[in-house]
Write a protein that holds these residues in place. Structure first.
Motif: not given
Lengths: 258, 322, 255
Positions: A35, A38-39, A41-42, A46, A48, A51, A180-181, A186-187, A191-192, C44, C47-48, C51, C192
């Motif tokens: 995770t 992945m973040w 990379a985001v 992006s 930014r 976030i 998780l949700l 999970a995030f 961010v929603l 994910y 935002f972009t 990737i 990644i």
């Protein structure tokens, strides 16, 4: 004293299966890494650096802490209780001169002790929480305690369905998915889109998302108060359910005969 | 004389066990220096079985009889010595053609699928053993009829009684019409009428098809009902091989008659010892006729002449020093 | 062997029917966790747009393909593997040693897991839709399918190796979840990860390659890594077979 023993036994039980514990922690760590990468990379694609008010390095801490919290807020008491009901051993337990729920709480605490220590150390060393003055520090600690108690009561209230359900194992994946949700594992829920803002006061989010943000120093005193209020509210609801459902459950359990 | 169907020649089997030490430091120690000990389960056993024979292997728990069965069926390999079936087959090689010719029922293990009716397991075995459909159907109908379990063929195994389950385990072992049938504790834990049913059926099968049967038991009734010959195994050694009557006459010491009467004997005859009010013992070698009025005798039992009494005595003996 | 397999499949179906509620629930949970992955992916890519050159559709293709592989494994082998662990730990393999069939394949194929078939079919349909939007060339589509089959073989071999470890190690039930966790962690674009991790899981334990390769064929970016995954999978299958033979010998001596 007897409750302290329960707590100790539970801790020993966690440590007894070292091999499984290590493997479990290893896999949790791997999932957190996935995770995190992945973040990162985001963030990088992006362009930014922020976030939902969270910077990349804070996101890394967020994901680690929220996963430690997922270990602390386990749903195990449900399956333990269901085991007691189905084996008929509940009658034996109830005849002992101790309060089952208090004992269960100490057991819950004991099992999570290693992870609680980690969270405590993180709070003490990484987090700015205890450096923001007495009031802020104290209210943070109260929120932690309140949330912990609330989650235990919630899980205990849910466990009462074992009186009527033959199989409770399906609750395990469901609760995992919810954490998780809705828990922000999970995030971060932040961010929603704003339309989902109300989600952050569900019990799972209070336990996962809010306590993590607290540790990151992202909650204002007002937000702590609000989260505390919600935690108290949910705790009252859970207690209410327990008070109403427990006697009926016992009646149906003894009616079945064991 | 035809060559024996099973030849066991000075077979030995031992296994290694590890003793565990308690605690964390013990576990750490065990990781590097484990305490090994060798257990000799079968020692220098020789045995010949002819086609059509029923051989009973008698022994206490842990005597080595199940290990012997496992050596003969090829589940285990011999450490030393030789085991051959059908003159040239080494069981442990497990050639399909060999496996096709033996049937095995192990009481502690089950091959029935728990949630399914026995028929499903049997259909699976039909495919595994390449049994033609027609032959399968008639043979299965015969087996279930003889063992009185036809109605249970379609009932899930978990709903069957222990006796019915054992009977289906037996059917599983017989479904491919093996030439040799191995039964390990076939009647353990089941009721007397089911036992009698199984004995009668196995006897008939042996008589009609010349199927060789090897069975182990610590229940002497199994052996007395079925076996023409017994081998007694004790602490891994074969201590007797012969007929059941041979076993009795060899080990029976002073025969005692145990007599129960309807009224107390007044006065007490010579050589008669009173156990309680109407219960007496007489040394059978001391007298030629019974000094008791037959009208008053309810029962007479030869005390040490039973297999049970002999075996209890045999098995309680110390392990031979090694 | 095929006839035996047909009987085993029929029996699995019969057993599934006795536990209908469980079947429905298991299928539902499969869908639930797939949905969570979709939502997380959506977060994910909110935002972009891309990737490392993967857009949202490519990413969906990747996680759906990874799910396809793991559900196919679950449908075909997971029930057999679960059963096998029990059989080994209970010391209940004696009958398997006595039957004139290949015990490795017999136990691997002992049961199929019908609840997973529901999720497998669903994932298959979604992947079909995704592929129809990605327009792979016929050759790439064929190689996509080959890569998926190799993936199933790889996951099977990994699990078989772990399960057979029960002959030597007991009380480490978490070990059996390892392949599943590894495959879950591999359902992401390889790029990644830091270079060392990439190299490790593309070449040494090619779990990343197993998920990334078919996805790449799906969006017309063929790669020679396919050959490597095939080779490794073959080697793992052989290893698991040898391990099984050694395990049986060990089982026998511990009898």
């Amino acid at each position: 004293m007897k409750y302290w023993l329960t707590c100790q036994n539970a801790l020993m039980a966690t440590l007894a299966y070292r091999g499984n514990l290590v493997l479990h922690l290893l896999m949790t760590a791997v999932n957190v890494m996935v995770t995190i990468f992945m973040w990162l990379a985001v963030y990088s694609f992006s362009g930014r650096s922020d976030i939902a008010g969270i910077q990349p390095n804070q996101m890394v801490i967020y994901l680690i802490v929220v996963n430690v919290l997922a270990l602390i807020f386990s749903t195990e008491p449900i399956f333990k209780f269901s085991g007691l009901v189905r084996s008929g051993n509940l009658s034996v337990v109830l005849m002992r001169p101790i309060n089952y729920f208090i004992q269960s709480f100490w057991d819950y605490l004991g099992r999570a002790l290693p992870f609680l220590v980690i969270y405590g150390l993180a709070t003490g060393f990484i987090s700015p929480v205890l450096r923001r003055g007495l009031l802020y520090g104290l209210s943070s600690l109260v929120l932690m305690g309140l949330t912990y108690g609330m989650f235990f009561l919630m899980i205990t209230a849910i466990s009462l369905c074992s009186f009527w359900l033959v199989q409770v194992w399906p609750l395990r994946p469901v609760l995992n998915a919810l954490f998780l949700l809705l828990g922000g594992q999970a995030f971060p829920l932040q961010v929603l889109p704003p339309a989902f803002a109300w989600l952050i006061y569900n019990p799972f989010s209070l336990a996962g998302n809010q306590l993590t943000l607290l540790l990151l120093g992202k909650l204002s005193l007002n937000q702590i108060l609000l989260a505390g209020g919600w935690a108290l509210g949910w705790a009252v609801v859970a207690l209410g359910i327990l008070k109403v459902v427990w006697p009926r459950g016992i009646r149906s359990y003894e009616g079945v005969g064991s | 004389m035809p060559s024996p169907i099973i030849t066991v020649d000075h077979a030995n089997f031992s296994y290694v066990t590890f003793t565990k030490q308690a605690g964390f430091s013990g576990a750490w120690h065990d990781l590097f220096h484990r305490q090994k000990s060798t257990v000799a389960a079968v020692q220098d056993i020789s045995l010949h079985v002819n086609r059509g024979e029923v051989l009973g292997l008698l022994g206490a728990n842990g005597a080595g009889k199940t290990t012997l069965i496992k050596l003969m069926t090829g589940i285990l390999p011999v450490n030393a010595g030789d085991v051959r079936l059908f003159t040239d087959q080494v069981p442990f090689r497990k050639r399909p053609a060999f496996l096709q010719r033996i049937g095995v029922m192990l009481s502690q293990k089950s091959q029935l699928a728990w949630d399914l009716p026995p028929l499903d397991t049997l259909v699976l075995l039909r495919e595994i053993y390449h049994i033609p459909h027609a032959a399968f159907t008639t043979w299965l109908a015969f087996l279930t009829k003889e063992l009185a379990v036809t109605p249970q063929l379609h009932v899930p195994v978990r709903k069957l009684s222990l006796g019915q389950r054992i009977k289906f385990e037996l059917i599983c072992a017989l479904i491919h019409k093996p030439e040799i049938l191995f039964l390990d504790e076939p009647t353990i834990g089941i009721d007397v009428s089911s036992q009698a049913n199984i004995y009668r059926f196995l006897k008939q099968l042996n008589h009609d098809t010349q199927m060789t049967i090897i069975l182990t038991s610590h229940n002497t009734k199994d052996i007395e009902a079925l076996a023409q010959r017994v081998a007694v195994i004790n602490y891994g050694h074969k201590i007797f091989d012969g007929t059941t009557t041979g076993l009795i006459s060899r080990y029976a010491t002073v025969p005692l008659l145990e007599i129960v009467t309807d009224v107390p004997l007044e006065p007490l005859p010579e050589h008669v010892r009173q156990v309680d009010a109407t219960h007496y013992e007489i040394d059978a070698t001391a007298l030629t006729t019974l000094p008791i009025d037959p009208r008053h005798i309810l029962s007479v039992n030869r005390h040490n002449g039973s297999l049970d009494a002999i075996l209890t005595q045999l098995f309680s003996e110390e392990a031979p020093t090694q | 062997m095929l006839k035996i397999y047909r009987v085993l499949v029929t029996q699995s179906l019969a057993e599934t029917m006795t536990y209908r509620v469980t079947t429905v629930l298991t299928a539902l949970f499969g869908v639930l966790f797939y949905a969570i992955e979709l939502i997380t992916g959506g977060v994910y890519f909110s935002f972009t747009p891309t990737i490392y050159g993967w857009n949202f559709l490519d990413y969906l293709n990747l996680i759906t393909t990874a799910n396809l592989i793991s559900y196919a494994y679950q449908f075909l082998f997971v029930a057999g593997h679960e059963n096998l662990v029990d059989q080994i730990l209970d010391g209940n393999l004696d009958y398997s040693l006595l039957r004139p069939v290949n015990s490795y394949w017999f136990h691997a194929c002992y049961r199929v897991d019908f609840p997973s078939l529901v999720t497998l079919l669903l994932t298959g349909v979604i992947e079909g839709v995704i592929l129809s939007k990605l327009h792979p060339t016929p050759l790439n589509l064929c190689l996509y399918l080959v890569a998926v089959v190799i993936g199933i073989g790889f996951v099977f071999a990994l699990n078989q190796i772990m399960v057979t470890l029960a002959f030597w190690v007991d009380g480490l039930s978490a070990l059996n979840g390892l392949p599943e966790d590894l495959m879950d962690a591999s359902a992401r674009p390889a790029k990644i990860y830091p270079r060392v991790i990439q190299q490790l899981f593309l070449w040494v334990i090619p779990s990343l390659a197993i998920t990334n390769v078919p996805a790449q064929f799906g969006h017309n970016r063929p790669t020679w890594l396919l050959l490597w995954t095939a080779l490794v999978t073959g080697v793992l299958l052989i290893l698991s077979y040898i391990e099984w033979q050694r395990g049986l010998l060990k089982y026998v001596s511990a009898n």
